[in-house]
Design an enzyme around this catalytic site. Structure first.
Site, mmCIF file in Angstrom:
data_model
loop_
_atom_site.group_PDB
_atom_site.id
_atom_site.type_symbol
_atom_site.label_atom_id
_atom_site.label_comp_id
_atom_site.label_asym_id
_atom_site.label_seq_id
_atom_site.Cartn_x
_atom_site.Cartn_y
_atom_site.Cartn_z
ATOM 1 N N GLU A 1 18.142 -35.249 -4.494
ATOM 2 C CA GLU A 1 19.177 -34.225 -4.568
ATOM 3 C C GLU A 1 20.483 -34.804 -5.114
ATOM 4 O O GLU A 1 21.147 -34.182 -5.942
ATOM 5 C CB GLU A 1 19.426 -33.609 -3.184
ATOM 6 C CG GLU A 1 18.235 -32.871 -2.617
ATOM 7 C CD GLU A 1 17.279 -33.737 -1.805
ATOM 8 O OE1 GLU A 1 16.478 -33.176 -1.051
ATOM 9 O OE2 GLU A 1 17.328 -34.990 -1.924
ATOM 10 N N HIS B 1 19.039 -40.485 -3.494
ATOM 11 C CA HIS B 1 18.025 -39.490 -3.148
ATOM 12 C C HIS B 1 17.933 -38.472 -4.279
ATOM 13 O O HIS B 1 18.875 -38.284 -5.050
ATOM 14 C CB HIS B 1 18.393 -38.791 -1.850
ATOM 15 C CG HIS B 1 18.252 -39.650 -0.638
ATOM 16 N ND1 HIS B 1 18.207 -39.139 0.628
ATOM 17 C CD2 HIS B 1 18.142 -40.994 -0.493
ATOM 18 C CE1 HIS B 1 18.080 -40.106 1.511
ATOM 19 N NE2 HIS B 1 18.048 -41.256 0.838
#
Length: 154
Positions: A53, A51
């Site tokens: 992040e 992802h």
């Protein structure tokens, strides 16, 4: 628009066209400078943990040579999913700025809500089943670690 959020949103927009993953982007900032950035790389890397992040945190850690991002701020194009929230906590980031909400992500087909609901429901066994096995063997490794003189705890 905030320059750091603009960078996160630009990373998310790039993914609409390069198909590396979902339309998510993030950057990690320390002392007013971007030290890591990333977009969702789930599809291109065949990695469900890639992802935006997490990719940005990995990039920042690599760039500063540390697993500890104390004093850093994360800017992300969408409220982090539970996995990303955990990565943020583990990396010691305390401040997070986000643009879109998890409800916004749900409206375009992402299933974070299912995970939030699962966590709220005290581990609904219809979604995932946990069974503890072989602790007597595995606990020995933890005991060895506890006795180790030069152990590193992060």
């Amino acid at each position: 628009m905030d320059n750091f959020m603009k960078e996160a949103i630009d990373c998310s927009r790039d993914n609409i066209y390069n198909n590396h993953g979902g339309p998510f982007g993030a950057c990690v900032v320390k002392d007013g400078k971007i030290i890591g950035k990333g977009s969702n790389m789930v599809l291109i890397n065949n990695d469900p943990t890639a992802h935006a992040e997490v990719v940005a945190i990995r990039d920042a850690c690599k760039n500063i040579g540390s697993h500890d991002l104390t004093g850093c701020t994360l800017y992300t194009s969408c409220y982090p999913c539970p996995m990303c929230l955990s990565a943020i906590i583990w990396s010691n980031i305390k401040d997070v700025y986000y643009a879109n909400t998890s409800e916004d992500a749900e409206k375009i087909g992402f299933r974070d809500k299912m995970i939030y609901d699962y966590l709220k429901s005290n581990m609904d066994e219809n979604l995932l089943s946990f069974k503890q096995i072989d602790r007597d063997e595995a606990i020995k490794v933890f005991e060895e670690f506890r006795e180790k003189d030069n152990r590193i705890i992060y």
